[in-house]
Design a protein around this motif. Sequence first.
Motif, PDB file in Angstrom:
ATOM      1  N   LEU A 123      -0.114  33.899  26.375  1.00 53.71           N
ATOM      2  CA  LEU A 123      -0.857  33.773  27.629  1.00 53.71           C
ATOM      3  C   LEU A 123      -2.131  32.951  27.424  1.00 53.71           C
ATOM      4  O   LEU A 123      -2.451  32.085  28.244  1.00 53.71           O
ATOM      5  CB  LEU A 123      -1.204  35.168  28.158  1.00 53.71           C
ATOM      6  CG  LEU A 123      -1.691  35.250  29.605  1.00 53.71           C
ATOM      7  CD1 LEU A 123      -0.631  34.739  30.565  1.00 53.71           C
ATOM      8  CD2 LEU A 123      -2.072  36.674  29.946  1.00 53.71           C
ATOM      9  N   SER A 159       3.520  25.856  34.498  1.00 56.53           N
ATOM     10  CA  SER A 159       3.651  27.285  34.786  1.00 56.53           C
ATOM     11  C   SER A 159       3.435  27.528  36.269  1.00 56.53           C
ATOM     12  O   SER A 159       2.294  27.419  36.752  1.00 56.53           O
ATOM     13  CB  SER A 159       2.634  28.098  33.969  1.00 56.53           C
ATOM     14  OG  SER A 159       2.646  29.449  34.381  1.00 56.53           O
ATOM     15  N   ARG A 162       0.619  30.293  36.612  1.00 54.50           N
ATOM     16  CA  ARG A 162      -0.735  30.132  36.080  1.00 54.50           C
ATOM     17  C   ARG A 162      -1.303  28.738  36.326  1.00 54.50           C
ATOM     18  O   ARG A 162      -2.221  28.311  35.650  1.00 54.50           O
ATOM     19  CB  ARG A 162      -0.734  30.393  34.561  1.00 54.50           C
ATOM     20  CG  ARG A 162      -0.060  31.672  34.144  1.00 54.50           C
ATOM     21  CD  ARG A 162      -0.794  32.887  34.616  1.00 54.50           C
ATOM     22  NE  ARG A 162      -0.130  34.119  34.190  1.00 54.50           N
ATOM     23  CZ  ARG A 162      -0.477  35.335  34.586  1.00 54.50           C
ATOM     24  NH1 ARG A 162      -1.478  35.480  35.427  1.00 54.50           N
ATOM     25  NH2 ARG A 162       0.185  36.392  34.160  1.00 54.50           N
ATOM     26  N   ARG A 169      -3.252  29.255  28.835  1.00 57.50           N
ATOM     27  CA  ARG A 169      -4.557  28.933  29.426  1.00 57.50           C
ATOM     28  C   ARG A 169      -5.128  27.667  28.808  1.00 57.50           C
ATOM     29  O   ARG A 169      -5.667  26.807  29.503  1.00 57.50           O
ATOM     30  CB  ARG A 169      -5.536  30.088  29.249  1.00 57.50           C
ATOM     31  CG  ARG A 169      -6.968  29.675  29.588  1.00 57.50           C
ATOM     32  CD  ARG A 169      -7.946  30.808  29.598  1.00 57.50           C
ATOM     33  NE  ARG A 169      -9.316  30.318  29.598  1.00 57.50           N
ATOM     34  CZ  ARG A 169      -9.924  29.760  30.637  1.00 57.50           C
ATOM     35  NH1 ARG A 169      -9.278  29.597  31.775  1.00 57.50           N
ATOM     36  NH2 ARG A 169     -11.165  29.352  30.550  1.00 57.50           N
ATOM     37  N   TYR A 194      -6.639  40.950  30.544  1.00 59.50           N
ATOM     38  CA  TYR A 194      -5.187  41.101  30.440  1.00 59.50           C
ATOM     39  C   TYR A 194      -4.822  42.241  29.495  1.00 59.50           C
ATOM     40  O   TYR A 194      -3.800  42.925  29.691  1.00 59.50           O
ATOM     41  CB  TYR A 194      -4.551  39.788  29.975  1.00 59.50           C
ATOM     42  CG  TYR A 194      -4.496  38.750  31.066  1.00 59.50           C
ATOM     43  CD1 TYR A 194      -3.758  38.980  32.225  1.00 59.50           C
ATOM     44  CD2 TYR A 194      -5.183  37.548  30.947  1.00 59.50           C
ATOM     45  CE1 TYR A 194      -3.703  38.027  33.238  1.00 59.50           C
ATOM     46  CE2 TYR A 194      -5.133  36.597  31.954  1.00 59.50           C
ATOM     47  CZ  TYR A 194      -4.394  36.849  33.101  1.00 59.50           C
ATOM     48  OH  TYR A 194      -4.362  35.903  34.107  1.00 59.50           O
TER      49      TYR A 194
END
Length: 721
Positions: free
Chosen positions: A501, A401, A404, A505, A491
């Motif tokens: 999301l 990503s 991220r 992570r 978020y």
Amino acid sequence: MPILASASDPGLFRLRRALRVLTAVLLTLAVLALVGLPATTMTPGAIVAAIAAFTVTEPRPRQKAITFLLLPVAACLSVVIEAVLRPYPLIVDAAFLAVVFCSVYLRRYALRGFAVGMVAFMTFFIVMLFHATTAQLPALLPAAVIGIACAALSHFVVVRERPWRTLGLTTSAFRIQMVQVIDAVDRLIQGGQADARRERRVRRGMRRIRASVLLIEEQLAESVARGSTGGRLHLIATELAVERLSMWASQAVAKEVPPQVRPRLRAELNVLRSLVSRTLDSAGAPDEEDILRRLADNARPSGTGSGPGPRGGTPAAIREFAVTWIRARRALASLGAPGVPVKNESAEHRQTAEQPLGERPEKVAEAVKPSPPAGLRLTTRQAVQATAAAAAATVMGELLSPQRWYWAVVAAFLVFANTTSRGDILLRGLRRTLGTVLGMVAGIAVAVVVTGDLPLTLLLMFGCIFGAYYLAPLSQSAMMFFITVVLALLYSLLGAFTPQLLQLRLEETAIGIAAGILAAVLILPTHTSATVRSDLAALLEDMELFVEDAMKLLSTGQRYDLVSKARDVDRRLGTLHSDAAPLTHPITPFRARRSDLDYLLNVLDSCAYYIRALAAQARPGNMACDERLASMGRRITANLGRLRDAVHGINQPLEQPSEDDMPTLCLVNHEDLHWTGAQRAPEHTDTQWILCNVARLDQSVAGMAHPLWLSTGSGAARRPA
């Protein structure tokens, strides 16, 4: 009003630390809003404040103040370097890796280096994440300084240290933990037979008591330096008494306590619980004397035996604990306010101007100095490993990503925080991954429930921040759990939350942890077994020095601070337990090594107990010219020296203890020894107890031949069953 301290957090150190982080974050957000800085500075300022408040942990205010003065320099330097080099991406990446290296390398300077390094890394990382430019420096620099200033304010003003109050809280926790051990012993007796789960609960309680005593000793260090011991002998005597109570209970249930005896034993334990439950400042001397008389009457043997049998009364361990605690609470009660003088009970152990410390042989004096480490320092090794892991995490994270990737880098960097070996890194990495997985599940559920409710979302966010930093010293899994939930709530607050999301992570975190573990395994690895051997050698050296000084004090009258030396042994043993955790964890694939190491740690725990007992009982010159003492002392020091050589690969047979040296009273049970001692002169009783403890230490030291696979005077050592 008496102050109640949590038994799981003696002195409330973790509570104050978490409150400082939360206070620093709230103050930073409020100040940034008041001064009118852009909203983009809120997150960098709050994160810098949290890291500064959490990592500054020096015990003295002056040390903390110096560290807080250094933190703005590190933070501003990171901000300026990143902003100036922003137009040159490759140079920024190289500078980032240099910051990673320096941040980990600074840990060689203990607590201050760790704090400065963490603030430098996190500040550089945050401004790089937000793509800061030189035009933003007028806002970012004040935000970083304000965050650190608010962290300092939370330390020195809002949640400041009050040493005497902390000491009072720690001693209260010590008292509560003893009540918990008595409760655990009560449940053990109630069962009437051996129960592994209940015995583990007793052992956990004893470990907490030892940790609290060490905290009290550290807080009394300044008083000791001024010549006041503050009841240190009372502390160690009480610790020994509760430990003997737990050992007595384990031995009693191993013999299966008769059902008709259990109610009386439990009633007497209840009397003991009520005595220990009283706060230190509560009056009750007449009641205490009445309790002692009642326990003494019950302790007199009627018929046959004094142990837990049909005709037995109060075991000596219960009465001994009661007497010891009454003496200790009177000494500890005087520690509640500054300026109250405390009798220097252990002055006869300590070196004084009137009687200087005895001369040491040159070889012993040289042994006190720490030997230089072989090869690179641990901090240098980890600095190289962390730099390589950060580089790999950056590449792999961006492939997964481009937006991220930073989660992978942070995970790779934090893998090396407070670790000592590759096994430690692997174990902590697995725990962090587990915490992230559980946090992802909880975060999805919480974010769905609170969507659109701003007050509840903020309340949960700040609550999770508090929980993360409160539990961080205890559990990496818990910390990662709460941090993941905070991200989900953040978020959700920004309207950008999706389950994917949090899944991203988790994947980025796994990549970072994997990069850290691979770097630790492949690049300049620090083997867990090598760390354990180093810890074991240092522990055996401390034990050898203690025994030599104890023998000199007992035989010649030369004065040594045996209590401090016994605590040094306890601390070394705690470090060994911590560093050996990867090898003793149930998931370790090395079953045989785990069995040997568990056995060795149990033997060392026994040795530490006998060392504490000697430190509490030894008096200068009260066993001069005792041949049995001299013989056992020489054998113990010789065997400890051979064990140290064995750790370094030089195997020599250990000398087995002689039955002629074993005192007769050591051959009878614990209660008979107490009952016999009560009818003899105190000097004779002390002598017999000292000889008994030295003999047991002699046997325990010789018993270390088995887990280390050494030969003994009676033949080759075998693997312990």
